[in-house]
Design an enzyme around this catalytic site. Structure first.
Site, PDB file in Angstrom:
ATOM      1  N   GLY A 135       0.829  -1.209   0.000  1.00  0.00           N
ATOM      2  CA  GLY A 135       0.000   0.000   0.000  1.00  0.00           C
ATOM      3  C   GLY A 135       0.862   1.258   0.000  1.00  0.00           C
ATOM      4  O   GLY A 135       0.426   2.321   0.429  1.00  0.00           O
ATOM      5  N   SER A 138       4.291   1.210  -4.859  1.00  0.00           N
ATOM      6  CA  SER A 138       5.441   0.741  -5.638  1.00  0.00           C
ATOM      7  C   SER A 138       5.158   0.893  -7.129  1.00  0.00           C
ATOM      8  O   SER A 138       6.064   1.202  -7.914  1.00  0.00           O
ATOM      9  CB  SER A 138       5.764  -0.709  -5.300  1.00  0.00           C
ATOM     10  OG  SER A 138       4.642  -1.529  -5.523  1.00  0.00           O
ATOM     11  N   SER A 139       3.909   0.712  -7.540  1.00  0.00           N
ATOM     12  CA  SER A 139       3.612   0.797  -8.972  1.00  0.00           C
ATOM     13  C   SER A 139       3.689   2.237  -9.470  1.00  0.00           C
ATOM     14  O   SER A 139       4.239   2.508 -10.543  1.00  0.00           O
ATOM     15  CB  SER A 139       2.251   0.168  -9.304  1.00  0.00           C
ATOM     16  OG  SER A 139       1.234   0.801  -8.595  1.00  0.00           O
ATOM     17  N   GLU A 171      -1.756   3.313 -15.211  1.00  0.00           N
ATOM     18  CA  GLU A 171      -2.291   2.432 -14.157  1.00  0.00           C
ATOM     19  C   GLU A 171      -3.717   1.972 -14.541  1.00  0.00           C
ATOM     20  O   GLU A 171      -4.065   0.802 -14.391  1.00  0.00           O
ATOM     21  CB  GLU A 171      -2.311   3.211 -12.840  1.00  0.00           C
ATOM     22  CG  GLU A 171      -2.691   2.407 -11.635  1.00  0.00           C
ATOM     23  CD  GLU A 171      -1.494   1.814 -10.893  1.00  0.00           C
ATOM     24  OE1 GLU A 171      -0.401   2.392 -10.919  1.00  0.00           O
ATOM     25  OE2 GLU A 171      -1.673   0.748 -10.299  1.00  0.00           O
ATOM     26  N   ASP A 183      -1.474   8.875  -5.840  1.00  0.00           N
ATOM     27  CA  ASP A 183      -0.193   8.161  -5.747  1.00  0.00           C
ATOM     28  C   ASP A 183       0.827   8.704  -6.741  1.00  0.00           C
ATOM     29  O   ASP A 183       1.983   8.970  -6.398  1.00  0.00           O
ATOM     30  CB  ASP A 183      -0.395   6.667  -6.008  1.00  0.00           C
ATOM     31  CG  ASP A 183      -1.406   6.061  -5.060  1.00  0.00           C
ATOM     32  OD1 ASP A 183      -1.762   6.738  -4.076  1.00  0.00           O
ATOM     33  OD2 ASP A 183      -1.852   4.930  -5.306  1.00  0.00           O
TER      34      ASP A 183
HETATM   35  C1  GLA Z   1      -5.063   3.743  -3.996  1.00  0.00           C
HETATM   36  C2  GLA Z   1      -5.293   4.593  -5.239  1.00  0.00           C
HETATM   37  C3  GLA Z   1      -5.339   6.080  -4.894  1.00  0.00           C
HETATM   38  C4  GLA Z   1      -6.318   6.360  -3.749  1.00  0.00           C
HETATM   39  C5  GLA Z   1      -6.073   5.397  -2.597  1.00  0.00           C
HETATM   40  C6  GLA Z   1      -7.099   5.520  -1.514  1.00  0.00           C
HETATM   41  O1  GLA Z   1      -3.792   3.998  -3.465  1.00  0.00           O
HETATM   42  O2  GLA Z   1      -4.272   4.374  -6.180  1.00  0.00           O
HETATM   43  O3  GLA Z   1      -5.691   6.827  -6.038  1.00  0.00           O
HETATM   44  O4  GLA Z   1      -7.632   6.292  -4.195  1.00  0.00           O
HETATM   45  O5  GLA Z   1      -6.046   4.033  -3.027  1.00  0.00           O
HETATM   46  O6  GLA Z   1      -7.027   6.763  -0.921  1.00  0.00           O
END
Ligand code: GLA
Length: 395
Positions: A135, A138-139, A171, A183
């Protein structure tokens, strides 16, 4: 940051990368790059609902060495993957194949080609310390570093926010995860010693200092792997968008928190949608307040907000899991912990705690012991401070 500092900071890992590159038979690298993982302090599952999110880049890196090829082929090796070399040719017809990590790179190449950028073939070696499935993005880090490096290799400039959106699309299209922008924006736009305040209503952003020597961020990886592409994420995203449609707003950001209870009575909302809307609206308010109280160094209140965020993700949004609930509940009770919550998409992955730094060692030992006893799993716990985002430079 000057180039000398970049090279100093990564000196040891750069020689390791160079060695891996030569071992692979790729010759001498022309470009180096690195991108950090990210942790979200608060503002979960609200990036795709027009909310404000508050991530930081962490001290875990995807590092890459690259050199150009003249035949349009791409060859990729990862020191962390047991897969054989990933190979494909640069072409407008690129499509994802299976669950290969190479899909993220392909997605970025495809995005650059769509922008009319002439991407050459290249060889690349990846060496990463960002845990996969933790979580911690990494991607996104992989996408970002390849984006930066290809652009550096060919001397083309692109605005950071545009690159973040290109990586987000990679993604979506090449990994099947309909994520928000958080992210990719975090791993590209973050600055050292600062949290990123990304306002997803218009993708504008600012940076907020987080550099108190006495307080830090502790990441507790449950080491239970999550799978965002299995539908749980997309289902929530779709339900939120459908709820916004029923409520007659563009995004749930427009719902006034003071009128929430009234809004939740709107005909057509399912029980599930009501829970999701409640999470999103209250989480947006919590994030705005966290920005304010952190600027005042009011960690007590910030911690309460983090704890409330966890409860909302657990009970209303239902993206937590027993392991993360255990970690959050345990950490929240300890001396020196202002607050603790799951972070990222959920269904496993990591928790984040806002901690007094002098308590980190005791806390780490306690969580390791209790978590191991409860689940028979070794958690991975580390303190981090906010880092700068992805960068690339010529060798
Ligand atoms: C993942 C998604 C993000 C966001 C989070 C939750 O990391 O890639 O865009 O929605 O979940 O906050």
């Amino acid at each position: 940051m000057s180039e000398t500092t970049i090279l100093d900071e990564h000196e040891e890992t750069l020689s390791e990368l160079k060695a891996l590159f030569t071992e692979a038979g790729f010759g001498a690298p022309e470009v180096f790059g690195c991108a950090p993982g990210r942790v979200n302090v608060i503002g979960e599952h609200i990036d795709y609902n027009g909310g404000l999110v508050l991530p930081a880049a962490i001290d875990r890196w995807v590092r890459v060495a690259m050199s150009r090829r003249s035949d349009g082929k791409v060859r990729l090796i990862s020191a962390q993957s047991t897969d054989a070399m990933v190979e494909f040719s640069v072409s407008v017809d690129l499509a994802p194949e299976g669950k290969s990590w190479g899909n993220y790179v392909k997605g970025v190449v495809a995005g650059l080609l769509k922008e009319g950028i002439e991407v050459p073939g290249f060889d690349a070696v990846v060496n990463s310390t960002v845990p996969v499935g933790g979580g911690l993005s990494s991607s996104a880090a992989l996408e970002a570093v390849f984006g930066k490096m290809i652009l550096t290799l060919i001397g083309v400039e692109m605005e950071d926010i545009a690159l973040a959106k290109l990586c987000q699309k990679a993604e979506h299209d090449f990994a099947g995860v309909p994520c928000g922008l958080m992210d990719q924006a975090a791993v590209i736009l973050c600055e050292e010693g600062k949290l990123l305040m990304l306002d997803c209503v218009d993708d504008s952003f600012q940076h907020a200092s987080f550099d108190d020597p006495d307080w830090g961020l502790l990441i507790i990886n449950s080491c239970v792997s999550h799978e965002l592409s299995d539908g749980g994420y997309a289902a929530r995203r779709d339900a939120c968008h459908e709820a916004a449609r029923i409520l007659g707003v563009d995004t749930l950001r427009e719902v006034d928190p003071a009128k929430l209870e009234e809004v939740l009575q709107t005909p057509g909302l399912t029980e599930e949608m009501r829970r999701y809307v409640r999470h999103v609206v209250t989480e947006i308010a919590r994030t705005l307040e966290t920005v304010k109280v952190l600027s005042e160094r009011d960690y007590k209140r910030a911690g309460e907000l983090l704890n409330a965020s966890h409860a909302s993700l657990r009970d209303d949004y239902r993206v937590s899991c027993v392991e993360l609930d255990f970690i959050a509940a345990l950490a929240q009770k300890q001396e020196g912990v202002a607050g603790c919550r799951m972070t990222g998409g959920g269904f496993g992955g990591s928790a984040i705690a806002l901690v007094r730094r002098d308590c980190v060692d005791t806390l780490t030992a306690l969580i390791e012991e209790r978590y191991r006893a409860e689940f028979g799993i070794e958690p991975k716990i580390f303190e981090t401070r906010p880092m700068g985002g992805a960068r690339a430079w010529m060798a």
